[in-house]
Write a protein that holds these residues in place. Sequence first.
Motif, PDB file in Angstrom:
ATOM      1  N   TYR A 108       0.842  -1.194   0.000  1.00  0.00           N
ATOM      2  CA  TYR A 108       0.000   0.000   0.000  1.00  0.00           C
ATOM      3  C   TYR A 108       0.877   1.244   0.000  1.00  0.00           C
ATOM      4  CZ  TYR A 108      -3.732  -3.164   1.464  1.00  0.00           C
ATOM      5  OH  TYR A 108      -4.645  -4.192   1.536  1.00  0.00           O
ATOM      6  N   VAL A 109       0.379   2.285  -0.669  1.00  0.00           N
ATOM      7  CA  VAL A 109       1.036   3.589  -0.687  1.00  0.00           C
ATOM      8  C   VAL A 109      -0.021   4.614  -0.315  1.00  0.00           C
ATOM      9  CG1 VAL A 109       2.311   5.268  -2.078  1.00  0.00           C
ATOM     10  CG2 VAL A 109       2.560   2.809  -2.556  1.00  0.00           C
ATOM     11  N   MET A 110       0.338   5.553   0.559  1.00  0.00           N
ATOM     12  CA  MET A 110      -0.630   6.555   0.993  1.00  0.00           C
ATOM     13  C   MET A 110       0.081   7.847   1.370  1.00  0.00           C
ATOM     14  SD  MET A 110      -1.507   5.087   4.820  1.00  0.00           S
ATOM     15  CE  MET A 110      -1.803   3.456   4.196  1.00  0.00           C
ATOM     16  N   GLY A 111      -0.708   8.905   1.452  1.00  0.00           N
ATOM     17  CA  GLY A 111      -0.198  10.183   1.934  1.00  0.00           C
ATOM     18  C   GLY A 111      -0.252  10.251   3.451  1.00  0.00           C
ATOM     19  N   SER A 112       0.302  11.312   3.993  1.00  0.00           N
ATOM     20  CA  SER A 112       0.405  11.439   5.450  1.00  0.00           C
ATOM     21  C   SER A 112      -0.946  11.578   6.135  1.00  0.00           C
ATOM     22  CB  SER A 112       1.299  12.618   5.809  1.00  0.00           C
ATOM     23  OG  SER A 112       0.772  13.824   5.299  1.00  0.00           O
ATOM     24  N   ARG A 113      -1.900  12.282   5.530  1.00  0.00           N
ATOM     25  CA  ARG A 113      -3.214  12.435   6.176  1.00  0.00           C
ATOM     26  C   ARG A 113      -3.979  11.119   6.194  1.00  0.00           C
ATOM     27  NH1 ARG A 113      -4.635  18.024   3.261  1.00  0.00           N
ATOM     28  NH2 ARG A 113      -4.077  16.649   1.566  1.00  0.00           N
ATOM     29  N   THR A 114      -3.849  10.328   5.134  1.00  0.00           N
ATOM     30  CA  THR A 114      -4.478   8.999   5.126  1.00  0.00           C
ATOM     31  C   THR A 114      -3.846   8.121   6.205  1.00  0.00           C
ATOM     32  OG1 THR A 114      -4.951   9.203   2.769  1.00  0.00           O
ATOM     33  CG2 THR A 114      -4.985   6.977   3.694  1.00  0.00           C
ATOM     34  N   TYR A 115      -2.538   8.208   6.344  1.00  0.00           N
ATOM     35  CA  TYR A 115      -1.844   7.453   7.388  1.00  0.00           C
ATOM     36  C   TYR A 115      -2.337   7.870   8.772  1.00  0.00           C
ATOM     37  CZ  TYR A 115       2.067   5.762  10.261  1.00  0.00           C
ATOM     38  OH  TYR A 115       2.831   5.146  11.223  1.00  0.00           O
ATOM     39  N   GLU A 116      -2.474   9.166   8.995  1.00  0.00           N
ATOM     40  CA  GLU A 116      -2.968   9.649  10.291  1.00  0.00           C
ATOM     41  C   GLU A 116      -4.395   9.175  10.552  1.00  0.00           C
ATOM     42  OE1 GLU A 116      -0.549  13.737  11.162  1.00  0.00           O
ATOM     43  OE2 GLU A 116      -2.009  13.794   9.517  1.00  0.00           O
ATOM     44  N   THR A 117      -5.222   9.126   9.519  1.00  0.00           N
ATOM     45  CA  THR A 117      -6.590   8.600   9.669  1.00  0.00           C
ATOM     46  C   THR A 117      -6.544   7.131  10.063  1.00  0.00           C
ATOM     47  OG1 THR A 117      -7.482  10.194   8.086  1.00  0.00           O
ATOM     48  CG2 THR A 117      -8.789   8.205   8.481  1.00  0.00           C
ATOM     49  N   ALA A 118      -5.663   6.355   9.417  1.00  0.00           N
ATOM     50  CA  ALA A 118      -5.520   4.934   9.756  1.00  0.00           C
ATOM     51  C   ALA A 118      -5.046   4.760  11.196  1.00  0.00           C
ATOM     52  CB  ALA A 118      -4.555   4.263   8.782  1.00  0.00           C
ATOM     53  N   LEU A 119      -4.116   5.611  11.637  1.00  0.00           N
ATOM     54  CA  LEU A 119      -3.653   5.546  13.026  1.00  0.00           C
ATOM     55  C   LEU A 119      -4.781   5.876  13.997  1.00  0.00           C
ATOM     56  CD1 LEU A 119      -0.117   7.240  12.875  1.00  0.00           C
ATOM     57  CD2 LEU A 119      -0.643   4.796  13.053  1.00  0.00           C
ATOM     58  N   ASN A 120      -5.620   6.847  13.641  1.00  0.00           N
ATOM     59  CA  ASN A 120      -6.766   7.195  14.493  1.00  0.00           C
ATOM     60  C   ASN A 120      -7.762   6.049  14.590  1.00  0.00           C
ATOM     61  OD1 ASN A 120      -5.884   9.752  15.230  1.00  0.00           O
ATOM     62  ND2 ASN A 120      -6.839  10.731  13.465  1.00  0.00           N
ATOM     63  N   PHE A 121      -8.023   5.372  13.460  1.00  0.00           N
ATOM     64  CA  PHE A 121      -8.912   4.205  13.488  1.00  0.00           C
ATOM     65  C   PHE A 121      -8.333   3.129  14.411  1.00  0.00           C
ATOM     66  CE2 PHE A 121     -10.828   4.895   8.978  1.00  0.00           C
ATOM     67  CZ  PHE A 121     -11.748   5.775   9.504  1.00  0.00           C
ATOM     68  N   GLU A 122      -7.036   2.903  14.296  1.00  0.00           N
ATOM     69  CA  GLU A 122      -6.389   1.894  15.133  1.00  0.00           C
ATOM     70  C   GLU A 122      -6.468   2.274  16.609  1.00  0.00           C
ATOM     71  OE1 GLU A 122      -2.339  -0.719  14.912  1.00  0.00           O
ATOM     72  OE2 GLU A 122      -2.137   1.433  14.529  1.00  0.00           O
ATOM     73  N   ALA A 123      -6.266   3.542  16.921  1.00  0.00           N
ATOM     74  CA  ALA A 123      -6.323   4.008  18.312  1.00  0.00           C
ATOM     75  C   ALA A 123      -7.726   3.855  18.900  1.00  0.00           C
ATOM     76  CB  ALA A 123      -5.877   5.467  18.397  1.00  0.00           C
ATOM     77  N   LYS A 124      -8.739   3.902  18.051  1.00  0.00           N
ATOM     78  CA  LYS A 124     -10.127   3.734  18.507  1.00  0.00           C
ATOM     79  C   LYS A 124     -10.528   2.263  18.600  1.00  0.00           C
ATOM     80  CE  LYS A 124     -11.672   8.130  16.618  1.00  0.00           C
ATOM     81  NZ  LYS A 124     -12.445   8.777  15.556  1.00  0.00           N
ATOM     82  N   GLY A 125      -9.581   1.359  18.374  1.00  0.00           N
ATOM     83  CA  GLY A 125      -9.873  -0.072  18.477  1.00  0.00           C
ATOM     84  C   GLY A 125     -10.418  -0.685  17.210  1.00  0.00           C
TER      85      GLY A 125
END
Length: 193
Positions: free
Chosen positions: A57-74
């Motif tokens: 997968y390749v993504m930009g920084s904001r998409t990465y931050e969104t993925a990290l937020n989803f992960e942090a929310k369980g």
Amino acid sequence: MADHDSRVTIHMAASLDGFIARKDGRVDWLETSDEFEGGDSLDADFVEAFLRTIDCYVMGSRTYETALNFEAKGLGWSYGDKPTFVLTTRNLPRTRDTVEFYSGDLSSFVNDRLRRAFRSIWFVGGGVVSGECLRRGLADEIRYSILPILIGDGAPFFEKLGRDVILHLAEVKAYKSGIVELRYEVDIIPDPK
């Protein structure tokens, strides 16, 4: 293209009016309660088998931050154990060994590194990254998952293309969730006049 055995796919989910996130970056509208009786089901076995076909997968920084937020929310890490490349010049947290940051020339990165190592390369956001991928003629196909919602304003699927991109409709699928997926082959990227 450096390696004809590799394939670069741009994929994102968007609202019917073409936005991938609200202006403030929220994607709270991604869950749909719509039901389309004639649609296909997305059962877990199908999804798992399909995800195995993606090599990185390749993504930009904001998409990465969104993925990290989803992960942090369980909600888990959406990209499994696949190599994930984040295009950024910012200093971001690296939460897993499969994540690598890159800030150089996109064409060289895709053609000289990714195409040589991976067959199925998926660009998964955001609009700036997708637009740059198309401008440079790096994409082979676009998969556009349209959700049954209009959000009125936000971050567009493709930002600042600056030229026409000619596509060929290769496949259309409708799902029970009301999501419609369009798959386009990228035919020609004409030079801007």
